[in-house]
Scaffold this active site. Structure first.
Site, mmCIF file in Angstrom:
data_model
loop_
_atom_site.group_PDB
_atom_site.id
_atom_site.type_symbol
_atom_site.label_atom_id
_atom_site.label_comp_id
_atom_site.label_asym_id
_atom_site.label_seq_id
_atom_site.Cartn_x
_atom_site.Cartn_y
_atom_site.Cartn_z
ATOM 1 N N LYS A 79 26.529 32.169 12.231
ATOM 2 C CA LYS A 79 26.440 30.696 12.630
ATOM 3 C C LYS A 79 24.931 30.262 12.486
ATOM 4 O O LYS A 79 24.030 31.172 12.876
ATOM 5 C CB LYS A 79 27.011 30.508 14.056
ATOM 6 C CG LYS A 79 27.376 29.279 14.325
ATOM 7 C CD LYS A 79 28.755 29.132 13.861
ATOM 8 C CE LYS A 79 29.516 27.606 13.997
ATOM 9 N NZ LYS A 79 30.738 27.479 13.723
ATOM 10 N N GLY A 179 44.598 15.428 21.713
ATOM 11 C CA GLY A 179 43.709 15.402 20.641
ATOM 12 C C GLY A 179 44.160 15.172 19.378
ATOM 13 O O GLY A 179 45.053 15.761 18.813
ATOM 14 N N GLY A 181 42.537 14.143 16.392
ATOM 15 C CA GLY A 181 41.753 14.038 15.330
ATOM 16 C C GLY A 181 42.096 14.821 14.136
ATOM 17 O O GLY A 181 43.350 14.534 13.963
ATOM 18 N N ASN A 182 41.324 15.164 13.313
ATOM 19 C CA ASN A 182 41.646 15.863 12.349
ATOM 20 C C ASN A 182 42.766 16.973 12.228
ATOM 21 O O ASN A 182 43.348 16.877 11.598
ATOM 22 C CB ASN A 182 40.418 16.468 11.492
ATOM 23 C CG ASN A 182 39.243 15.400 11.318
ATOM 24 O OD1 ASN A 182 39.633 14.614 10.604
ATOM 25 N ND2 ASN A 182 38.159 15.861 11.416
ATOM 26 N N VAL A 183 42.611 17.647 13.087
ATOM 27 C CA VAL A 183 43.619 18.865 13.226
ATOM 28 C C VAL A 183 44.725 18.277 13.926
ATOM 29 O O VAL A 183 45.813 18.443 13.566
ATOM 30 C CB VAL A 183 43.049 20.055 14.126
ATOM 31 C CG1 VAL A 183 44.172 20.991 14.487
ATOM 32 C CG2 VAL A 183 41.811 20.698 13.335
HETATM 33 P P1 NAD Z 1 38.099 15.648 16.048
HETATM 34 O O1 NAD Z 1 36.814 15.359 16.656
HETATM 35 O O2 NAD Z 1 38.645 15.029 14.472
HETATM 36 O O3 NAD Z 1 39.209 15.352 16.937
HETATM 37 C C1 NAD Z 1 39.135 15.563 18.280
HETATM 38 C C2 NAD Z 1 39.959 14.577 19.112
HETATM 39 O O4 NAD Z 1 40.080 14.956 20.336
HETATM 40 C C3 NAD Z 1 39.359 13.008 18.680
HETATM 41 O O5 NAD Z 1 40.480 12.093 18.322
HETATM 42 C C4 NAD Z 1 39.048 12.551 20.222
HETATM 43 O O6 NAD Z 1 39.084 11.477 20.421
HETATM 44 C C5 NAD Z 1 39.817 13.604 21.235
HETATM 45 N N1 NAD Z 1 39.616 13.750 22.468
HETATM 46 C C6 NAD Z 1 38.286 14.217 22.960
HETATM 47 N N2 NAD Z 1 38.300 14.041 24.178
HETATM 48 C C7 NAD Z 1 39.737 14.190 24.441
HETATM 49 C C8 NAD Z 1 40.392 14.087 25.785
HETATM 50 N N3 NAD Z 1 39.792 14.158 26.933
HETATM 51 N N4 NAD Z 1 41.857 13.979 25.636
HETATM 52 C C9 NAD Z 1 42.343 13.651 24.524
HETATM 53 N N5 NAD Z 1 41.610 13.635 23.349
HETATM 54 C C10 NAD Z 1 40.487 13.957 23.467
HETATM 55 O O7 NAD Z 1 38.113 17.308 16.011
HETATM 56 P P2 NAD Z 1 39.000 18.289 15.001
HETATM 57 O O8 NAD Z 1 38.240 18.723 13.754
HETATM 58 O O9 NAD Z 1 40.507 17.701 14.980
HETATM 59 O O10 NAD Z 1 39.020 19.652 15.967
HETATM 60 C C11 NAD Z 1 39.727 19.725 17.243
HETATM 61 C C12 NAD Z 1 39.385 20.930 17.814
HETATM 62 O O11 NAD Z 1 39.916 22.061 17.060
HETATM 63 C C13 NAD Z 1 38.081 21.299 18.032
HETATM 64 O O12 NAD Z 1 37.869 22.003 19.316
HETATM 65 C C14 NAD Z 1 37.435 22.153 17.078
HETATM 66 O O13 NAD Z 1 36.582 23.127 17.409
HETATM 67 C C15 NAD Z 1 38.922 22.916 16.772
HETATM 68 N N6 NAD Z 1 39.004 23.241 15.269
HETATM 69 C C16 NAD Z 1 38.911 22.414 14.194
HETATM 70 C C17 NAD Z 1 39.063 23.041 12.992
HETATM 71 C C18 NAD Z 1 39.121 22.110 11.866
HETATM 72 O O14 NAD Z 1 39.597 22.711 10.838
HETATM 73 N N7 NAD Z 1 38.928 20.924 11.904
HETATM 74 C C19 NAD Z 1 39.212 24.394 12.882
HETATM 75 C C20 NAD Z 1 39.124 25.349 13.475
HETATM 76 C C21 NAD Z 1 39.087 24.875 15.051
#
Ligand code: NAD
Length: 357
Positions: A79, A179, A181-183
């Protein structure tokens, strides 16, 4: 300071780099190259102090080593963290300077996107080093890894359902997705296609409304999510959601979602087990995006990637069986699996050659 840090965990290499001309101050950590070159994203954050940055980079790089080991890809974990505010201090010069330092590691560390960096930043870093992954599709990369992370979560949830109820079928099961978001959003789409009922929560109202409209999901107030009754809880927002304050309140049989570092501390895995709640270790179930990036690096991004992501279900099932047999929490069984692979030099030398090929 480094060796005595509680997160040190026998890292192979920790490099501190600086370039006052562009304001770069960064730490690159390589946990292990036993299984192959260390992969892991670059995070840019205005850390409160140097020791917080050091601790973060060490924990994250160890996490990547474990994630790659259980996903059985020929890579180690690493990292990079840059101590800076990405909104005001990130510049092309800073990214290129970081790239020059990464280049000096001669491929032992390969960087990628993380908090505070974008795919466009990876293109900038690539001007100084070829040791970058996660490039945009139009530039020969594999693009956004989130859909594959979500696919891994779906097959992981199905495997978890099979372990608890004897069937992977999610029709009629209620899944609480925290949550969107993307995932989380991609996971909602896949769960809906699989026939699951959705309860959704996000601090952003627009994404909640989108899920209500598109997937007939039921909205849940972010403050009330831990108390909501459902079959499965899929944390896809923050880390640390499983802790002393939440475990007793959970009204689900399975915790399985994409967020990193869901357990505030490893012993919370034991507490879930004591309550009869099955926990899908986060770095196993959310490895789909990392697998895509690893395959991009190996130039094998294709159907093989999809198959490897789908294997996350079988990997979880095996971890659940081991945990049952050895009478330990599932996070302990996953850690043991990762640690045994990290100590396996015979397999690793073959994998290193594969990764270099
Ligand atoms: P993102 O920022 O696109 O989405 C996160 C979402 O969570 C946002 O919509 C945000 O508004 C919401 N959020 C924040 N606080 C909140 C709360 N208290 N209650 C409800 N919703 C809340 O992030 P992402 O890329 O979707 O990643 C989400 C998680 O998955 C993170 O922990 C990230 O480290 C992990 N992750 C992501 C990937 C990936 O491919 N993107 C891979 C492995 C792990």
């Amino acid at each position: 300071m480094v060796f005595s840090c509680d997160a040190f965990d026998s890292h192979e290499e920790v490099v501190f780099v600086s370039d006052p001309a562009c304001g770069l101050r960064a730490i690159i950590a390589v946990h292990s190259t036993v299984l192959g070159p260390a992969i892991g994203g670059c995070r840019i954050l205005p850390y409160a102090d140097d020791s917080s940055a050091l601790r973060d980079v060490l924990l994250l790089s160890r996490g990547m080593a474990y994630k790659a080991a259980v996903a059985d890809v020929p890579f180690g974990g690493g990292k990079a963290v840059v101590i800076a505010d990405p909104s005001t201090q990130k510049s092309p010069e800073l990214l290129r300077a970081l790239g020059r330092f990464i280049d000096k590691l001669d491929g032992r560390y390969v960087t990628g996107e993380d908090v505070g960096t974008t795919t466009a930043d990876m293109l900038e870093i690539r001007r100084s080093t070829p040791h970058v992954m996660g490039l945009p599709e139009e530039k020969g990369g594999s693009g956004d890894p989130s859909p594959r992370t979500a696919l891994g979560c779906l097959v992981g949830i199905e495997a978890s359902a099979n372990h608890v109820w004897g069937s992977r079928d999610l029709r009629g099961r209620r899944v609480l997705v925290q949550g969107l978001g993307n995932v989380g959003f991609n996971l909602c789409r896949l769960l809906s296609e699989a026939g699951a009922g959705l309860l959704v929560s996000d601090v952003k109202r627009d994404v909640v409304e989108k899920c209500v409209t598109m997937f007939a999901a039921m909205p849940v107030d972010p403050e009330a999510i831990i108390d909501a009754a459902a079959d499965i809880y899929a944390p896809c927002a923050l880390g640390g959601v499983i802790n002393d304050r939440t475990i007793e309140r959970l009204q689900v049989k399975i915790v399985a979602g994409g967020a990193n570092n869901q357990l505030e501390s490893p012993h919370h895995g034991d507490m879930l087990r004591a309550r009869g709640i099955l926990y899908a270790p986060d770095y196993v179930i959310n490895g789909g995006g990392m697998i895509q990036l690893a395959m991009e690096r190996l130039r094998r991004e294709s159907e093989e990637t999809e198959q490897r992501v789908r294997n996350i279900g079988d990997a979880l099932s095996a971890i659940y069986r081991t945990a049952d047999m050895e009478n330990v929490a599932t996070n302990v069984a996953a850690d043991r699996l990762a640690e045994s692979r990290l100590k396996s030099p015979t397999v690793s030398s073959r994998r290193l050659e594969q990764a270099k090929a």
